[in-house]
Design a protein around this motif. Structure first.
Motif, short mmCIF file in Angstrom:
data_model
loop_
_atom_site.label_atom_id
_atom_site.label_comp_id
_atom_site.label_asym_id
_atom_site.label_seq_id
_atom_site.Cartn_x
_atom_site.Cartn_y
_atom_site.Cartn_z
N ALA A 88 44.18 37.52 28.70
CA ALA A 88 43.83 37.78 27.30
C ALA A 88 42.33 37.98 27.12
O ALA A 88 41.90 38.87 26.38
CB ALA A 88 44.33 36.63 26.42
N ALA A 89 41.53 37.17 27.82
CA ALA A 89 40.07 37.30 27.71
C ALA A 89 39.59 38.64 28.26
O ALA A 89 38.70 39.27 27.68
CB ALA A 89 39.38 36.15 28.45
N SER A 90 40.17 39.08 29.36
CA SER A 90 39.73 40.35 29.93
C SER A 90 40.12 41.53 29.03
O SER A 90 39.31 42.43 28.81
CB SER A 90 40.29 40.54 31.34
OG SER A 90 41.69 40.61 31.34
N ILE A 91 41.33 41.51 28.49
CA ILE A 91 41.75 42.59 27.59
C ILE A 91 40.88 42.61 26.33
O ILE A 91 40.41 43.67 25.90
CB ILE A 91 43.24 42.43 27.21
CG1 ILE A 91 44.14 42.69 28.41
CG2 ILE A 91 43.62 43.35 26.05
CD1 ILE A 91 44.17 44.12 28.88
N THR A 92 40.64 41.44 25.77
CA THR A 92 39.82 41.36 24.55
C THR A 92 38.40 41.85 24.80
O THR A 92 37.86 42.65 24.03
CB THR A 92 39.79 39.90 24.03
OG1 THR A 92 41.13 39.48 23.79
CG2 THR A 92 38.98 39.79 22.75
N THR A 93 37.79 41.38 25.88
CA THR A 93 36.41 41.77 26.18
C THR A 93 36.29 43.26 26.45
O THR A 93 35.36 43.91 25.95
CB THR A 93 35.89 40.96 27.39
OG1 THR A 93 36.07 39.58 27.13
CG2 THR A 93 34.43 41.24 27.64
N VAL A 153 45.82 38.96 38.53
CA VAL A 153 45.09 38.69 37.29
C VAL A 153 43.73 38.06 37.57
O VAL A 153 42.72 38.44 36.96
CB VAL A 153 45.92 37.79 36.34
CG1 VAL A 153 45.10 37.34 35.14
CG2 VAL A 153 47.16 38.54 35.86
N ILE A 154 43.67 37.13 38.51
CA ILE A 154 42.40 36.46 38.83
C ILE A 154 41.39 37.47 39.35
O ILE A 154 40.22 37.46 38.95
CB ILE A 154 42.63 35.32 39.84
CG1 ILE A 154 43.35 34.15 39.16
CG2 ILE A 154 41.30 34.84 40.44
CD1 ILE A 154 43.83 33.07 40.11
N PRO A 158 37.30 39.89 36.86
CA PRO A 158 35.95 40.45 36.99
C PRO A 158 35.95 41.94 37.31
O PRO A 158 35.02 42.66 36.96
CB PRO A 158 35.33 39.65 38.14
CG PRO A 158 36.49 39.14 38.92
CD PRO A 158 37.62 38.96 37.96
N SER A 159 37.00 42.41 37.95
CA SER A 159 37.05 43.82 38.35
C SER A 159 37.13 44.75 37.16
O SER A 159 36.61 45.87 37.20
CB SER A 159 38.24 44.06 39.28
OG SER A 159 38.14 43.27 40.42
N ILE A 160 37.78 44.31 36.09
CA ILE A 160 37.91 45.17 34.91
C ILE A 160 36.55 45.44 34.28
O ILE A 160 36.31 46.52 33.73
CB ILE A 160 38.90 44.56 33.90
CG1 ILE A 160 39.32 45.60 32.88
CG2 ILE A 160 38.34 43.33 33.23
CD1 ILE A 160 40.48 45.17 32.02
#
Length: 170
Positions: A88-93, A153-154, A158-160
């Motif tokens: 969720a944090a990666s999608i939001t950011t 996911v892990i 950072p890769s996103i």
């Protein structure tokens, strides 16, 4: 909206130059004759070049992470709830990054392109992570699909960001 909108004697239009959308700002003198132009890239279309840049950025960050035993161990011990929060944090950011750097004043009429870019960044990042993990035999999708998902996911977290930043570089 653009940075030149408040200035008097400017004319702004969107043109396709060499196949790419550009914002052309023309500065006019007091009589209305053009004095000069500023051409800004309009990065609202997702093109093959963007997809390639996303893949390279994701691959650059994911590659070293896929080879670390710490990530493999973390994926075994981290609770699933934390994996959900990372996702969720990666999608939001990334959504905020894409909005503020690509579509901030250009979202109207480009919502589909906005959503395509966010989806492409996450999908291509996930694909590159899965590919690397599969190649090094650390993607146990047949024996433990939960562990495979957690590792993906892990490492994708950072890769996103690498993918989004390289997409922004033109």
């Amino acid at each position: 909206m653009n940075v030149f909108k408040g200035l008097k004697n400017t004319h702004t239009e969107i043109k396709r130059i060499n196949g790419y959308l550009r914002e052309v700002v023309t500065f006019l003198d007091d009589s209305g004759k053009p004095m000069g132009h500023v051409i800004n890239p309009l990065m609202v279309e997702l093109r093959l070049r963007d997809i390639t840049q996303i893949f390279v950025g994701a691959f650059l960050v994911a590659s070293p992470l896929c080879f670390t035993e710490e990530v493999w161990t973390l994926s075994e011990t981290l609770p699933f709830q934390n994996i959900y929060y990372l996702f969720a944090a990666s999608i939001t950011t990334v959504t905020f990054f894409v909005y503020f750097n690509f579509y901030r004043f250009k979202l109207k009429g480009n919502v589909i392109e906005f959503l395509k870019r966010i989806f492409a960044i996450y999908f291509i990042t996930t694909l590159s992570v899965v590919m690397i993990l599969f190649l090094i035999n650390k993607f146990p999708v047949k024996t433990d699909h939960i562990l495979a998902f957690k590792r993906t996911v892990i490492i994708a977290f950072p890769s996103i960001f690498g993918a989004a930043v390289t997409d922004y570089l033109k």
